[in-house]
Design an enzyme around this catalytic site. Structure first.
Site, PDB file in Angstrom:
ATOM      1  N   THR A  38      54.374 -21.790   8.708  1.00  0.00           N
ATOM      2  CA  THR A  38      53.802 -20.696   7.905  1.00  0.00           C
ATOM      3  C   THR A  38      53.690 -21.080   6.439  1.00  0.00           C
ATOM      4  OG1 THR A  38      55.963 -19.641   7.541  1.00  0.00           O
ATOM      5  CG2 THR A  38      54.693 -18.912   9.459  1.00  0.00           C
ATOM      6  N   TYR A 148      62.774 -10.735  14.738  1.00  0.00           N
ATOM      7  CA  TYR A 148      63.059 -11.020  13.324  1.00  0.00           C
ATOM      8  C   TYR A 148      64.354 -10.345  12.886  1.00  0.00           C
ATOM      9  CZ  TYR A 148      62.284 -11.371   8.262  1.00  0.00           C
ATOM     10  OH  TYR A 148      62.419 -11.645   6.911  1.00  0.00           O
ATOM     11  N   LYS A 152      67.969 -12.338  11.905  1.00  0.00           N
ATOM     12  CA  LYS A 152      68.617 -12.240  10.605  1.00  0.00           C
ATOM     13  C   LYS A 152      70.028 -11.664  10.717  1.00  0.00           C
ATOM     14  CE  LYS A 152      65.382 -13.875   7.908  1.00  0.00           C
ATOM     15  NZ  LYS A 152      65.605 -15.121   7.134  1.00  0.00           N
ATOM     16  N   TYR A 162      81.310 -19.079   9.552  1.00  0.00           N
ATOM     17  CA  TYR A 162      81.578 -20.359   8.875  1.00  0.00           C
ATOM     18  C   TYR A 162      82.422 -20.143   7.621  1.00  0.00           C
ATOM     19  CZ  TYR A 162      79.085 -24.008  11.412  1.00  0.00           C
ATOM     20  OH  TYR A 162      78.724 -24.967  12.336  1.00  0.00           O
TER      21      TYR A 162
END
Length: 330
Positions: A38, A148, A152, A162
């Site tokens: 994109t 989407y 997210k 993490y």
């Protein structure tokens, strides 16, 4: 003075390219990475001649290796417009999951601080208004926008894992509607869609009755907020956006007035799961980052309209070429 080395994924995209500019101007060496699915190399071609900039044509959903030291990673690789993520849903899910995992793994290996680009879409069609960072959202995971939204949301969960488990320095920015030069006219987002229709002499298409709201932040303000968040010591999500809320119907009328055209507004059915309200609460950004938007919508729209008006006619009717090989052959 060299401030360090930063990897920016999604570097050839709208936001990624502006971030490349900002970090170059701040004195960093920038490694840009993009698979151009994109993104558009025209957004960063002015950087190719700089010794402080290098570019990798690579998909972060595959193993990511960057030689040498890295101080920061800015993970902005992802389709961001409905046209894109509805057309390439699997790639959207992969870049949010596998791509984020790869970037977090690289940050761990390089002992680098990482900021990931989340979105106001994690709030879905919100039941809380304005949206604060402690709101968990109202998202349909199996609806068309789920590819989407859930990518997210997973990205945020992976990033916090993490941070918690590996003690990695992580930052999460929740980005609200943003606009400015280098947006693609044909990507389906409301602002370039309206301006593109106006420039082509078409009526402006509003989905639903136009009562749904959005809050538009100019790109320079957004980049400033992202930069401040990365340089802060705050590991939890922060909304970055402009709380100046407007209905889509009112916004269409603003565009018609700005462009001096005489088109009318036409109405079409509202897409499934389209959020009815979108307005950031930016108290956290104000308190922690000392940040708030400075550019008014009138000022930002004028700059953006002038940019779109300067594009060649073929840009109004054709999608940009994103193929790296085609670019190299120019």
């Amino acid at each position: 003075m060299n401030k360090g080395r930063v990897l920016i994924t999604g570097a050839a995209g709208f936001l990624g390219s502006h971030l490349c500019d900002r970090f170059i101007n701040e004195g960093f060496e920038v490694v840009g990475m993009d698979n151009l699915i994109t993104g558009n190399l025209e957004n960063i071609e002015h950087l190719f001649e700089l010794k402080e900039f290098e570019f990798y044509n690579h998909d972060v959903s595959k193993f990511v290796h960057v030689s040498g030291e890295l101080d920061y990673i800015v993970h902005f690789a992802s389709p961001a417009s409905p046209i894109d993520y509805l057309k390439i849903p699997i790639q959207t899910l992969k870049v949010g999951s596998l791509g984020t995992h790869n970037c977090l793994g690289l940050a761990k290996a390089k002992n680098a601080r990482i900021i990931v680009a989340s979105t106001s879409e994690v709030y879905g069609d919100p039941l809380v208004h304005p949206q604060t960072e402690d709101y968990y959202g109202n998202v349909n995971p199996i609806g068309p926008r789920g590819v989407y939204d859930e990518a997210k949301r997973f990205q945020e969960a992976m990033t916090m894992a993490y941070h918690t488990y590996h003690k990695l320095e992580t930052r999460i920015v929740r980005i609200f509607n943003t606009y400015g030069p280098r947006m693609r006219l044909n990507d389906g987002r409301v602002l370039p869609a309206f301006i593109g229709q106006a420039l082509r002499g078409e009526d402006l298409t509003v989905f639903g009755d136009g009562s749904q709201t959005r809050s538009f932040c100019y790109v320079d303000d957004l980049v400033e907020g992202i930069y401040r968040l990365l340089m802060s010591d705050y590991p939890y999500p922060v909304n970055i956006g402009n709380p100046d809320e407007i209905t889509i119907k009112e916004f269409a009328e603003e565009i018609i007035k700005l462009t001096g055209t005489e088109q009318k507004v036409i109405y079409k059915p509202l897409p499934k799961d389209d959020p009815m309200q979108r307005q950031p609460n930016i108290d956290r950004a104000r308190e922690i980052l000392g940040w708030e938007p400075k550019v008014s919508r009138a000022e930002g729209l004028k700059i953006t309209y002038d940019y779109f008006r300067s594009l060649p006619d073929e840009k109004l009717y054709k999608k940009e070429h994103n193929d790296f090989k085609d670019y190299i052959k120019k």
